[in-house]
Design a protein around this motif. Structure first.
Motif, PDB file in Angstrom:
ATOM      1  N   HIS A   1       0.841  -1.210   0.000  1.00 47.27           N
ATOM      2  CA  HIS A   1       0.000   0.000   0.000  1.00 47.27           C
ATOM      3  C   HIS A   1       0.875   1.259   0.000  1.00 47.27           C
ATOM      4  CE1 HIS A   1      -3.280  -2.672   0.719  1.00 47.27           C
ATOM      5  NE2 HIS A   1      -3.244  -2.700   2.029  1.00 47.27           N
ATOM      6  N   SER A   2       1.973   1.207   0.745  1.00 47.24           N
ATOM      7  CA  SER A   2       2.853   2.392   0.832  1.00 47.24           C
ATOM      8  C   SER A   2       3.421   2.736  -0.542  1.00 47.24           C
ATOM      9  CB  SER A   2       4.027   2.135   1.782  1.00 47.24           C
ATOM     10  OG  SER A   2       3.554   1.770   3.047  1.00 47.24           O
ATOM     11  N   GLU A   3       3.796   1.698  -1.287  1.00 44.85           N
ATOM     12  CA  GLU A   3       4.352   1.954  -2.627  1.00 44.85           C
ATOM     13  C   GLU A   3       3.298   2.602  -3.519  1.00 44.85           C
ATOM     14  OE1 GLU A   3       7.437   1.520  -3.604  1.00 44.85           O
ATOM     15  OE2 GLU A   3       8.311   0.131  -2.160  1.00 44.85           O
ATOM     16  N   ILE A   4       2.063   2.101  -3.432  1.00 49.48           N
ATOM     17  CA  ILE A   4       1.003   2.600  -4.321  1.00 49.48           C
ATOM     18  C   ILE A   4       0.577   4.014  -3.909  1.00 49.48           C
ATOM     19  CG2 ILE A   4      -1.371   2.156  -5.101  1.00 49.48           C
ATOM     20  CD1 ILE A   4       0.732   0.180  -6.259  1.00 49.48           C
ATOM     21  N   VAL A   5       0.372   4.222  -2.619  1.00 50.01           N
ATOM     22  CA  VAL A   5       0.013   5.577  -2.171  1.00 50.01           C
ATOM     23  C   VAL A   5       1.216   6.510  -2.377  1.00 50.01           C
ATOM     24  CG1 VAL A   5      -0.788   6.995  -0.229  1.00 50.01           C
ATOM     25  CG2 VAL A   5      -1.673   4.683  -0.527  1.00 50.01           C
ATOM     26  N   GLY A   6       2.414   5.942  -2.255  1.00 48.82           N
ATOM     27  CA  GLY A   6       3.639   6.731  -2.419  1.00 48.82           C
ATOM     28  C   GLY A   6       3.817   7.295  -3.820  1.00 48.82           C
ATOM     29  N   MET A   7       3.042   6.780  -4.781  1.00 52.38           N
ATOM     30  CA  MET A   7       3.125   7.340  -6.143  1.00 52.38           C
ATOM     31  C   MET A   7       2.464   8.728  -6.201  1.00 52.38           C
ATOM     32  SD  MET A   7       1.869   3.919  -8.114  1.00 52.38           S
ATOM     33  CE  MET A   7       1.930   4.535  -9.799  1.00 52.38           C
ATOM     34  N   LEU A   8       1.556   8.990  -5.265  1.00 53.32           N
ATOM     35  CA  LEU A   8       0.737  10.204  -5.389  1.00 53.32           C
ATOM     36  C   LEU A   8       1.503  11.520  -5.156  1.00 53.32           C
ATOM     37  CD1 LEU A   8      -2.473   8.805  -3.645  1.00 53.32           C
ATOM     38  CD2 LEU A   8      -2.176   9.251  -6.088  1.00 53.32           C
ATOM     39  N   PRO A   9       2.291  11.621  -4.077  1.00 51.43           N
ATOM     40  CA  PRO A   9       2.960  12.914  -3.853  1.00 51.43           C
ATOM     41  C   PRO A   9       3.912  13.301  -4.990  1.00 51.43           C
ATOM     42  CG  PRO A   9       3.251  11.436  -1.946  1.00 51.43           C
ATOM     43  CD  PRO A   9       2.539  10.664  -2.998  1.00 51.43           C
ATOM     44  N   GLU A  10       4.498  12.296  -5.647  1.00 49.03           N
ATOM     45  CA  GLU A  10       5.429  12.604  -6.744  1.00 49.03           C
ATOM     46  C   GLU A  10       4.731  12.681  -8.090  1.00 49.03           C
ATOM     47  OE1 GLU A  10       9.468  10.407  -5.816  1.00 49.03           O
ATOM     48  OE2 GLU A  10       7.695   9.204  -5.422  1.00 49.03           O
ATOM     49  N   GLY A  11       3.694  11.838  -8.234  1.00 51.77           N
ATOM     50  CA  GLY A  11       2.975  11.786  -9.516  1.00 51.77           C
ATOM     51  C   GLY A  11       2.468  13.164  -9.917  1.00 51.77           C
ATOM     52  N   ASN A  12       2.065  13.945  -8.916  1.00 50.40           N
ATOM     53  CA  ASN A  12       1.504  15.246  -9.281  1.00 50.40           C
ATOM     54  C   ASN A  12       2.571  16.253  -9.731  1.00 50.40           C
ATOM     55  OD1 ASN A  12       2.357  16.994  -7.142  1.00 50.40           O
ATOM     56  ND2 ASN A  12       0.803  16.167  -5.800  1.00 50.40           N
ATOM     57  N   TRP A  13       3.851  15.847  -9.708  1.00 50.70           N
ATOM     58  CA  TRP A  13       4.919  16.726 -10.228  1.00 50.70           C
ATOM     59  C   TRP A  13       5.405  16.315 -11.620  1.00 50.70           C
ATOM     60  CZ3 TRP A  13       6.781  21.414  -9.214  1.00 50.70           C
ATOM     61  CH2 TRP A  13       6.347  22.015  -8.019  1.00 50.70           C
ATOM     62  N   ILE A  14       4.896  15.224 -12.168  1.00 53.05           N
ATOM     63  CA  ILE A  14       5.417  14.771 -13.471  1.00 53.05           C
ATOM     64  C   ILE A  14       5.190  15.856 -14.526  1.00 53.05           C
ATOM     65  CG2 ILE A  14       5.150  13.080 -15.345  1.00 53.05           C
ATOM     66  CD1 ILE A  14       4.677  10.956 -13.169  1.00 53.05           C
ATOM     67  N   THR A  15       4.015  16.429 -14.554  1.00 55.84           N
ATOM     68  CA  THR A  15       3.744  17.454 -15.583  1.00 55.84           C
ATOM     69  C   THR A  15       4.473  18.771 -15.295  1.00 55.84           C
ATOM     70  OG1 THR A  15       1.779  18.083 -14.349  1.00 55.84           O
ATOM     71  CG2 THR A  15       1.454  16.583 -16.214  1.00 55.84           C
ATOM     72  N   ARG A  16       4.948  18.930 -14.065  1.00 55.46           N
ATOM     73  CA  ARG A  16       5.587  20.199 -13.711  1.00 55.46           C
ATOM     74  C   ARG A  16       7.102  20.096 -13.547  1.00 55.46           C
ATOM     75  NH1 ARG A  16       2.467  21.813  -8.526  1.00 55.46           N
ATOM     76  NH2 ARG A  16       2.276  19.559  -8.304  1.00 55.46           N
ATOM     77  N   ALA A  17       7.674  18.923 -13.846  1.00 50.57           N
ATOM     78  CA  ALA A  17       9.131  18.764 -13.713  1.00 50.57           C
ATOM     79  C   ALA A  17       9.817  19.799 -14.604  1.00 50.57           C
ATOM     80  CB  ALA A  17       9.521  17.348 -14.124  1.00 50.57           C
ATOM     81  N   PRO A  18      10.933  20.381 -14.136  1.00 50.74           N
ATOM     82  CA  PRO A  18      11.492  21.530 -14.855  1.00 50.74           C
ATOM     83  C   PRO A  18      12.129  21.243 -16.219  1.00 50.74           C
ATOM     84  CG  PRO A  18      12.825  20.986 -12.923  1.00 50.74           C
ATOM     85  CD  PRO A  18      11.601  20.141 -12.856  1.00 50.74           C
ATOM     86  N   THR A  19      12.584  20.024 -16.474  1.00 50.09           N
ATOM     87  CA  THR A  19      13.181  19.733 -17.792  1.00 50.09           C
ATOM     88  C   THR A  19      12.696  18.361 -18.265  1.00 50.09           C
ATOM     89  OG1 THR A  19      15.077  18.541 -16.899  1.00 50.09           O
ATOM     90  CG2 THR A  19      15.355  20.925 -17.157  1.00 50.09           C
TER      91      THR A  19
END
Ligand code: FAQ
Length: 315
Positions: free
Chosen positions: A42-60
Motif C-alpha cells: 500500500h505504501s508503494e502505491i500511495v507513495g506514487m501520489l505525492p510525486e505523480g503530481n509533479w510529473i507534468t511540472r518537472a522543470p526539464t
C-alpha cells in the motif's frame, strides 16, 4: 504435534533456511507477514501520489523522464509485494478493500504535501534513503517470496535515492532562491523521514516476534540511527542544515545524537489526521472506481482467450 512443528520451523529459521509458501508456518508468522507486506505494498502505491503530481511540472525533459520512471517503478514494487502477500493465502481484492476503506495502514510519510520541486529531490534523498536503510535487510528476510522481491526493489530504490540527491545537488549550486527552496524542503521532510522507521523500540509491539522470526534483522531505532549518521554527512555535500539543534557527534557512542521525535505527530498521522490522509485515500478510491472498466475489460479478454484455447484443445 503443533509444538513440534513450531520447533522445527524455528530451527529452520535459525539455520537461515528460507520459508516458502507451501511450508508449514505458525499462524502468527503468516499474519505478521501479510500485515507487513500488504502495508508495504500500500505504501508503494500511495507513495506514487505525492510525486505523480509533479510529473507534468518537472522543470526539464530529463527530470520528467526520470520522475516518470521512478513513479512507474513504485507501481511495480506495489505489484510484486501484493503478489508476495498473495502467496500467503490472502487475495488482492481483500487487501485493496482494506486500503480503500481506510482500515489498512500505509507509511506515514506519504501523508505530507509536496509543495515545491525541491520536495521531489527531498523525497528521493530522504524518503528513498530511509526506505533503502529499512529494506536492504529485508532482502535477507526469512520468507522467500518477500526476500526475493526486495532484491529488485532495493536496486531500484538506490537509483531513486540518487536521482533525488542529484536534484538537490543541482539546486544547491543554483540561485539564492533555489538554495532557499532546497533548505525549506529539507526542513519539512527531515522529521517525517526520521519517523518512517516506526515507533521507538520500547513502543514497538511487533518487533520481538519479527526479530525472532528473522523478518526484521535490525530494530527500528538501530535503523533510524544509521539513517541519521549517513544523512548528516550527505547534508554537508548539499550545503544544507538538518532542522535539529540537538544533532551532534557523540564520540563515545560513535554515532550522532539527535533531538526528540514528536511521537504525537507520528500517531496522529497514522490515525488518519495527517495533512494529506484524506486526499490520498480519496485519490486511491477515485482511481479504483474510474479503473473499473479496465479491470472488467481485461477479465473479459482473459476469459475469451481461455475459452478459445479450451476449444482448440477439444478439437
Ligand atoms: N507509518 O511494532 P511496529 C517506501 C505501525 S516504502 C505507518 O514497530 P513493525 C518506498 C506498524 O505498522 C515505505 N505505520 O511495527 C517509496 C504497527 O501497526 P500494526 C514503507 C507505521 O511492522 C519511497 C505499529 O505502527 N516501508 O518508502 C509506521 O514491526 C518513495 C507499531 O509499529 C515498509 O513498509 C509508519 N512509518 O515495524 C515509495 C517496509 N511505522 O500493523 C514511494 C516494510 C510503524 O501493528 C516513494 N515494513 N507503523 O497495526 C517494515 O519494515 C515495518 O513494518 C516497519 C514497522 C519498520 C515500518
Amino acid at each position: 504435534m503443533e509444538k513440534n512443528l513450531e520447533e522445527i520451523f524455528q530451527s529452520r529459521i535459525d539455520r537461515e533456511e528460507k520459508i516458502e509458501p507451501k511450508d508449514w508456518m505458525p499462524d502468527d508468522y503468516r499474519k505478521t507477514l501479510i500485515r507487513q507486506i500488504s502495508q508495504h505494498a500500500h505504501s508503494e502505491i500511495v507513495g506514487m501520489l505525492p510525486e505523480g503530481n509533479w510529473i507534468t511540472r518537472a522543470p526539464t525533459l530529463k527530470r520528467k523522464v526520470g520522475l516518470m520512471a521512478k513513479v512507474q517503478d513504485e507501481a511495480g514494487h506495489g505489484l510484486y509485494l501484493y503478489s508476495a502477500a498473495e502467496t500467503l493465502g490472502v487475495d488482492r481484492d481483500t487487501l485493496f478493500e482494506q486500503l480503500h476503506s481506510g482500515k489498512a495502514k500505509y507509511s506515514s510519510i506519504f501523508n505530507y504535501p509536496t509543495v515545491t520541486w525541491a520536495d521531489i529531490g527531498a523525497i528521493g534523498w530522504l524518503v528513498d534513503g530511509a526506505a533503502i536503510m529499512n529494506q536492504v535487510p529485508l532482502c535477507r528476510c526469512s520468507y522467500g517470496p518477500y526476500a526475493r522481491a526486495m532484491v529488485r526493489v532495493c536496486k531500484e530504490e538506490s537509483f531513486h535515492q540518487r536521482q533525488g540527491f542529484e536534484i538537490l545537488l543541482s539546486l544547491s549550486q543554483g540561485s539564492e532562491e533555489q538554495k532557499r527552496m532546497l533548505q525549506s524542503a529539507v526542513d519539512r521532510w527531515w522529521w517525517p523521514s526520521v519517523m518512517m522507521f516506526g515507533p521507538s523500540d520500547d513502543d514497538s509491539p511487533n518487533s520481538a516476534k519479527s526479530m525472532k522470526w528473522k523478518i526484521k534483522r535490525f530494530s527500528n531505532d538501530d535503523l533510524r540511527q544509521k539513517f541519521v549518521d549517513v544523512c548528516y554527512e550527505q547534508a554537508k555535500v548539499l550545503n544544507v542544515t538538518l532542522p535539529d539543534p540537538d544533532i551532534k557527534w557523540n564520540e563515545e557512542r560513535g554515532h550522532y545524537d539527535f533531538g526528540l521525535i514528536d511521537w504525537e505527530e507520528f500517531w496522529q498521522v497514522i490515525k488518519g489526521n495527517g495533512p494529506c490522509n484524506k486526499e490520498r485515500l480519496a485519490a486511491r478510491n477515485k482511481a479504483w472506481d474510474e479503473g473499473a472498466w479496465v479491470r472488467e475489460a481485461a477479465m473479459a479478454h482473459a476469459a475469451k482467450r481461455k475459452e478459445r484455447s479450451n476449444k482448440k484443445k477439444v478439437a
